[in-house]
Every structure is written in C-alpha cells, then in structure tokens.
Design a protein around this motif. Sequence first.
Motif, PDB file in Angstrom:
ATOM      1  N   ARG A 115     -24.000   2.610 -75.720  1.00  0.00           N
ATOM      2  CA  ARG A 115     -24.102   1.163 -75.927  1.00  0.00           C
ATOM      3  C   ARG A 115     -25.314   0.648 -75.161  1.00  0.00           C
ATOM      4  O   ARG A 115     -25.495   0.945 -73.990  1.00  0.00           O
TER       5      ARG A 115
ATOM      6  N   ASP B  56     -24.784  -6.242 -78.797  1.00  0.00           N
ATOM      7  CA  ASP B  56     -25.079  -4.902 -78.290  1.00  0.00           C
ATOM      8  C   ASP B  56     -25.394  -3.968 -79.458  1.00  0.00           C
ATOM      9  O   ASP B  56     -24.980  -4.205 -80.586  1.00  0.00           O
TER      10      ASP B  56
ATOM     11  N   SER C  94     -23.481  -4.982 -82.716  1.00  0.00           N
ATOM     12  CA  SER C  94     -22.228  -5.680 -82.442  1.00  0.00           C
ATOM     13  C   SER C  94     -22.281  -7.128 -82.914  1.00  0.00           C
ATOM     14  O   SER C  94     -23.196  -7.867 -82.568  1.00  0.00           O
TER      15      SER C  94
ATOM     16  N   LEU D   9     -24.920  -0.045 -80.709  1.00  0.00           N
ATOM     17  CA  LEU D   9     -24.211   1.214 -80.493  1.00  0.00           C
ATOM     18  C   LEU D   9     -24.941   2.301 -81.270  1.00  0.00           C
ATOM     19  O   LEU D   9     -25.233   2.129 -82.453  1.00  0.00           O
TER      20      LEU D   9
ATOM     21  N   GLU E 239     -29.507   0.699 -71.495  1.00  0.00           N
ATOM     22  CA  GLU E 239     -28.257   1.437 -71.643  1.00  0.00           C
ATOM     23  C   GLU E 239     -27.214   0.852 -70.705  1.00  0.00           C
ATOM     24  O   GLU E 239     -27.448   0.722 -69.506  1.00  0.00           O
TER      25      GLU E 239
ATOM     26  N   ASN F 261     -27.681  -3.001 -74.443  1.00  0.00           N
ATOM     27  CA  ASN F 261     -27.650  -4.455 -74.591  1.00  0.00           C
ATOM     28  C   ASN F 261     -28.783  -4.901 -75.512  1.00  0.00           C
ATOM     29  O   ASN F 261     -29.553  -4.082 -76.002  1.00  0.00           O
TER      30      ASN F 261
ATOM     31  N   GLU G  21     -17.169  -1.683 -84.637  1.00  0.00           N
ATOM     32  CA  GLU G  21     -16.231  -2.089 -83.594  1.00  0.00           C
ATOM     33  C   GLU G  21     -15.351  -3.198 -84.132  1.00  0.00           C
ATOM     34  O   GLU G  21     -15.732  -3.914 -85.055  1.00  0.00           O
TER      35      GLU G  21
ATOM     36  N   ASN H 207     -13.139  -0.944 -75.064  1.00  0.00           N
ATOM     37  CA  ASN H 207     -14.417  -1.480 -74.573  1.00  0.00           C
ATOM     38  C   ASN H 207     -14.770  -1.017 -73.161  1.00  0.00           C
ATOM     39  O   ASN H 207     -15.882  -1.219 -72.705  1.00  0.00           O
TER      40      ASN H 207
ATOM     41  N   THR I 285     -14.668   0.600 -79.949  1.00  0.00           N
ATOM     42  CA  THR I 285     -15.674   1.319 -80.710  1.00  0.00           C
ATOM     43  C   THR I 285     -14.964   2.313 -81.620  1.00  0.00           C
ATOM     44  O   THR I 285     -14.156   3.113 -81.158  1.00  0.00           O
TER      45      THR I 285
END
Length: 124
Positions: free
Chosen positions: A42, A27, A22, A29, A49, A44, A71, A92, A77
Amino acid sequence: MGKTIYKFIKTGNWTPLSIHSSHINGDILVGMIKDGESKVTRYNKLGKEIQSIQRDNKGQRLFKYPHYITENINGDTCTSDKNKRAVVVVNNSGQHRFSYTGQRSEFYPFGVCTDLLDWSHHCL
C-alpha cells in the motif's frame, strides 16, 4: 495533445502485477512478485510505502500471484490469486482475515470486486 507520464512509485526489484486505487482514501495498492515471493504493498497518494502485506501471523505466505486487488468499505484488501486458487482477504491492519478457496479444486479466480454500497461488507 501530448500526455505526460509521471513515475511516483518505486518498486525496486519487485515486478508489479496488479494495481488498485482506493476509493476510500486514494491509496494505491500494488500486487508484486520477485524470486518466487509475492506481496501486496500500500502506497499513499504521494507514492510513499505505508504497508507491505506478505505473510500471515504464522509466517505463511499469503500470496503466490496477486493478480487482481480491490478493497471493501471497511478497508479490507481483497486479492484474487489464481496460482494459490484463492481470494485472500486482509484487514486494514494487514492481518489475514480469511481465504476463500471455492468448493472444487478447479477454482481459479481471475478477478475480484465488492459492491458499491457494500451491503455485505465482504469481498467476492
């Protein structure tokens, strides 16, 4: 020069297919499959998770083969799914916004992107 590879995301028995970092918050994905099921998860920046997207609010599968992920600036997403023949957009919060299936049955999306300025605030 030697390079070091660090494993920081655990996917369990799920096979990763696609990954996106991201530009909004860092983040990660990851699109994954396992035993005929599929999901986008997703994580961090530390690999924890924080969200798993698999079904819509009616319990229907959102993905078959989440091949490419990105995104938009809103945090939606956007996932291209060539087996489902659709681009699936989830907000989101993980709620299904819409799926674009094209105008013909030959629609096989192999990629997905958003513009850098995100004038349209949409995926595709």
